[in-house]
Motif scaffolding. Sequence first.
Motif, PDB file in Angstrom:
ATOM      1  N   ARG A 120       0.937  -1.279  -0.073  1.00 49.08           N
ATOM      2  CA  ARG A 120      -0.064  -0.053   0.135  1.00 49.08           C
ATOM      3  C   ARG A 120       0.951   1.287   0.093  1.00 49.08           C
ATOM      4  NH1 ARG A 120      -5.254  -0.141   1.004  1.00 49.08           N
ATOM      5  NH2 ARG A 120      -6.303  -2.240   1.703  1.00 49.08           N
ATOM      6  N   THR A 121       0.281   2.295  -0.401  1.00 45.05           N
ATOM      7  CA  THR A 121       0.974   3.586  -0.163  1.00 45.05           C
ATOM      8  C   THR A 121       0.794   4.088   1.342  1.00 45.05           C
ATOM      9  OG1 THR A 121      -0.979   4.780  -0.776  1.00 45.05           O
ATOM     10  CG2 THR A 121       0.539   4.456  -2.637  1.00 45.05           C
ATOM     11  N   LYS A 122       2.210   4.899   1.534  1.00 42.05           N
ATOM     12  CA  LYS A 122       2.135   5.199   3.065  1.00 42.05           C
ATOM     13  C   LYS A 122       1.234   6.313   3.474  1.00 42.05           C
ATOM     14  CE  LYS A 122       5.747   5.470   6.652  1.00 42.05           C
ATOM     15  NZ  LYS A 122       7.260   5.100   6.867  1.00 42.05           N
ATOM     16  N   LEU A 123       1.272   7.270   2.680  1.00 42.36           N
ATOM     17  CA  LEU A 123       0.501   8.519   2.980  1.00 42.36           C
ATOM     18  C   LEU A 123      -0.967   8.317   2.719  1.00 42.36           C
ATOM     19  CD1 LEU A 123       0.351  11.174   3.762  1.00 42.36           C
ATOM     20  CD2 LEU A 123       0.753  12.085   1.499  1.00 42.36           C
ATOM     21  N   SER A 124      -1.365   7.774   1.527  1.00 43.45           N
ATOM     22  CA  SER A 124      -2.747   7.798   1.299  1.00 43.45           C
ATOM     23  C   SER A 124      -3.280   6.385   1.394  1.00 43.45           C
ATOM     24  CB  SER A 124      -2.910   8.196  -0.485  1.00 43.45           C
ATOM     25  OG  SER A 124      -2.098   7.173  -1.147  1.00 43.45           O
ATOM     26  N   ASP A 125      -2.665   5.569   1.855  1.00 44.21           N
ATOM     27  CA  ASP A 125      -3.161   4.043   2.169  1.00 44.21           C
ATOM     28  C   ASP A 125      -3.873   3.347   0.898  1.00 44.21           C
ATOM     29  OD1 ASP A 125      -3.735   1.984   4.123  1.00 44.21           O
ATOM     30  OD2 ASP A 125      -5.959   3.014   4.343  1.00 44.21           O
ATOM     31  N   ILE A 126      -3.543   3.601   0.019  1.00 44.22           N
ATOM     32  CA  ILE A 126      -4.069   3.053  -1.472  1.00 44.22           C
ATOM     33  C   ILE A 126      -3.524   1.767  -1.773  1.00 44.22           C
ATOM     34  CG2 ILE A 126      -4.821   3.303  -3.779  1.00 44.22           C
ATOM     35  CD1 ILE A 126      -6.275   5.201  -1.919  1.00 44.22           C
ATOM     36  N   GLU A 127      -4.124   0.583  -2.036  1.00 49.98           N
ATOM     37  CA  GLU A 127      -3.588  -0.355  -2.363  1.00 49.98           C
ATOM     38  C   GLU A 127      -2.794  -0.472  -3.838  1.00 49.98           C
ATOM     39  OE1 GLU A 127      -4.294  -5.193  -3.058  1.00 49.98           O
ATOM     40  OE2 GLU A 127      -5.825  -3.852  -2.106  1.00 49.98           O
ATOM     41  N   LEU A 128      -1.540  -0.999  -3.844  1.00 47.77           N
ATOM     42  CA  LEU A 128      -0.701  -0.711  -5.091  1.00 47.77           C
ATOM     43  C   LEU A 128      -1.285  -1.753  -6.225  1.00 47.77           C
ATOM     44  CD1 LEU A 128       2.997  -1.220  -3.748  1.00 47.77           C
ATOM     45  CD2 LEU A 128       1.829   0.956  -4.171  1.00 47.77           C
ATOM     46  N   PRO A 129      -1.128  -1.201  -7.397  1.00 48.33           N
ATOM     47  CA  PRO A 129      -1.794  -2.064  -8.569  1.00 48.33           C
ATOM     48  C   PRO A 129      -0.989  -3.541  -8.558  1.00 48.33           C
ATOM     49  CG  PRO A 129      -1.101   0.245  -9.307  1.00 48.33           C
ATOM     50  CD  PRO A 129      -0.643  -0.189  -7.903  1.00 48.33           C
TER      51      PRO A 129
END
Length: 354
Positions: A212-221
Amino acid sequence: MKGGLMSGAKPQELAQPILGVPAKSAIYLTVTVRAGSEQAVREGLADVPGLKRSVGFRVPETGLSCVTGIGSRFWDRAYADLPRPSGLHPFIALTGSVHTAVSTPGDVFFHLRASQPDMCFELARQLMLHFDGMVDVEDEVYGFRYFDERDLLGFVDGTENPEPPVDDITAALIADDPLYNGGSYLVVQKYLHNMSAWDALPVEEQERVVGRTKLSDIELPDDVKPSNSHVALNVIEDADGNELQIVRDNLPFGRVGQSEFGTYFISYAADPAVTEQMLTNMFIGNPPGNYDRILDFSTAVTGCLFFVPPIGLLDDPESYADLPAEPCKSTNSTHSSRTDGSLGIGSLKRSGQK
C-alpha cells in the motif's frame, strides 16, 4: 432461556462485545491458571461483566468493554462437562524457511478497550484482584491509537476489515452451532519491530513490503505489488472464489526507554482456519518460501488461540452442559484445523484482488 440461548436470537445478541468502533486504548492481558484453581476461575469469570460495569459506570462515555477468551488447555481442565468447540486447539507454531510463528502459554485472555487508558488500567487492576492467587500473568500489553489508525511502521492498519453492520458479524461470529452461536475464535500475536532497519528503507520500498502507499493508504496495482507483500499474502479465497475475512483490532505499543516498538495483532473469526491460513501464507509462504517480507522487520514473540464463548456460557456454564450438542459447521472456510494438529494447508487460494 437455557444456557443464555434465546430461541431465534441473532448471534450478535448472544455475543460478548467483540465488534465496535476502533478503541483509542486497550490492554491485552494473557494469563495462565494455577493448578487447583480451575473451578474457582470458571466461577469467577461470571463476575467479569459486573466488574466491567462497576468500573465503566464511573465514566460511561469512555465505552469500556471486556472480551474474555478461553484457551484449549484450560477448557479441557475447567469445562470438561461441555463439548469442546470444534475449532479450539493450542496455537500451532509455524516454522518457515526464515521466520517462525511461535506458540506461547495462555489459558485466559482479557481484551480491554476504552477511549481512555485509565479505564482499561482500572479494570485490569480489578481483574487481577478478583483472580488473585489463581492466575499468573504471561503477557501484558498496553495498546494505543497512533494518529489516524496507523501502526508504528507508519502505515494504516486494518483497512480491509469487513464492513459493519453485517459483514463483520458474518466474519467474526459463529452462527451455525446451536450450542455456541455468538461465539468467536481469537488469535493473538505480539510483534516487535526492528525500527532501525525499517527506517533505513526508502518509502517506496516500504510500500512494496506492505503493498500500500504510505501516505494515502491506497493498495498498489497488481502489476506493482510484489507477491510477497503483506497485502498480497493476506488475501485468501475459498474454493468458489469468495474472499474470506477476519475482524482485526490491532493497536501499536511501545517503550521508548527499552527501544521496544510493536504491533499487537488480534483477530476475531467465526472459523480460526481463516486466520491460520493467513498466518501460513505469511510464515510458510504462498507458494512455500514466498514468505511475507514484513517479517524481515517484525518478529512474532507470542502466539495464542482462544475461544470467545457466548456471554451466557460465562454466566452459567452448568446450564450449557444440559443442552444437546451438534457439530459446528463452518460457513466461512472450506477447511478447519484437524485433530492431528495440521492446518489442512492448500485448500485455500490467494487472490491478487482486494
